[in-house]
Design a protein around this motif. Structure first.
Motif, mmCIF file in Angstrom:
data_model
loop_
_atom_site.group_PDB
_atom_site.id
_atom_site.type_symbol
_atom_site.label_atom_id
_atom_site.label_comp_id
_atom_site.label_asym_id
_atom_site.label_seq_id
_atom_site.Cartn_x
_atom_site.Cartn_y
_atom_site.Cartn_z
ATOM 1 N N HIS A 133 38.103 62.684 41.742
ATOM 2 C CA HIS A 133 39.400 62.013 41.868
ATOM 3 C C HIS A 133 39.790 61.326 40.546
ATOM 4 N N HIS A 173 47.325 55.740 40.833
ATOM 5 C CA HIS A 173 45.856 55.758 40.782
ATOM 6 C C HIS A 173 45.315 54.568 40.006
ATOM 7 N N ASP A 233 45.854 56.103 49.060
ATOM 8 C CA ASP A 233 46.093 57.504 48.751
ATOM 9 C C ASP A 233 45.906 58.353 50.007
ATOM 10 N N HIS A 288 42.752 65.235 48.649
ATOM 11 C CA HIS A 288 41.717 65.130 47.608
ATOM 12 C C HIS A 288 41.023 63.762 47.636
HETATM 13 MN MN MN Z 1 44.757 60.789 44.480
#
Ligand code: MN
Length: 201
Positions: A26, A81, A164, A168
């Motif tokens: 990630h 992120h 998130d 993924h």
């Molecule tokens: Mn992500």
């Protein structure tokens, strides 16, 4: 040029909530790719390269049209992120649900449990990829979600906590069970950081 921020903890330190491999991929692959693609887009408009990604996202309408979508998606991916890594923590002290934000959440949603329930519902209701958020909107706490890598900041709202929802972020450990991932991630939320964002409002 934008660069991948260092994490304040090791890839294995969020086990067993988030597994080592997921954290590593990630951070080093997904987040890095958003940064690489943002840099490529900004190369075409060098005056924007030194601007904070937050400023770019706050005023997407000021971004030249030919790179606006790239900035929205990859700049959003970079900003989201960068926040997300700080919104989760292995640190015991920082995980304590306390401070002004705790009081305000209890006032606004009735209780922590009620807040958690609504926050997870928001994440479950988002079809496809995106993020679920606790935000400040007109000085009031609210829960919302965004598609793709959009950030509430582009709509003039202040993000305080974002999780998130892209597969993924959880697929290796939780597979299709987004609800389980959302439920477990509540154990590693960095309330100290969320509280700092709230106080900065
Ligand atoms: Mn992500």
């Amino acid at each position: 040029m934008h660069k991948l921020p260092k994490l304040q903890y090791s890839y294995d330190s969020l086990e067993p909530i988030i597994d080592t491999k997921t954290m590593e991929i990630h951070h080093t692959k997904h987040h890095q790719t958003y940064i690489d693609k943002l840099n490529i887009a900004l190369e075409k408009h060098p005056t924007l390269i030194n601007k904070d990604v937050k400023e770019l996202l706050k005023n997407l309408n000021l971004i030249p049209e030919e790179i606006r979508t790239a900035v929205r998606n990859h700049g959003g991916g970079h900003f989201n992120h960068s926040l997300f890594w700080q919104m989760i923590t292995p640190n015991k002290e920082n995980k304590k649900f306390t401070g002004e934000i705790a009081k305000e959440i209890e006032k606004e949603f009735g209780s922590f449990e009620e807040f958690k329930k609504k926050f997870i519902e928001s994440g479950m209701a988002r079809f496809g990829s995106g993020w679920t958020w606790l935000i400040l909107e007109n000085k009031k706490l609210n829960i919302t979600s965004t598609p793709n890598q959009d950030n509430p900041i582009s709509e003039g709202k202040t993000p305080l906590l974002g999780i998130d929802l892209w597969e993924h972020a959880y697929y290796l450990k939780y597979q299709n069970k987004r609800q389980d991932y959302l439920d477990k991630i509540f154990e590693i939320i960095n309330w100290t950081f969320v509280n700092e964002l709230y106080k900065k409002k």
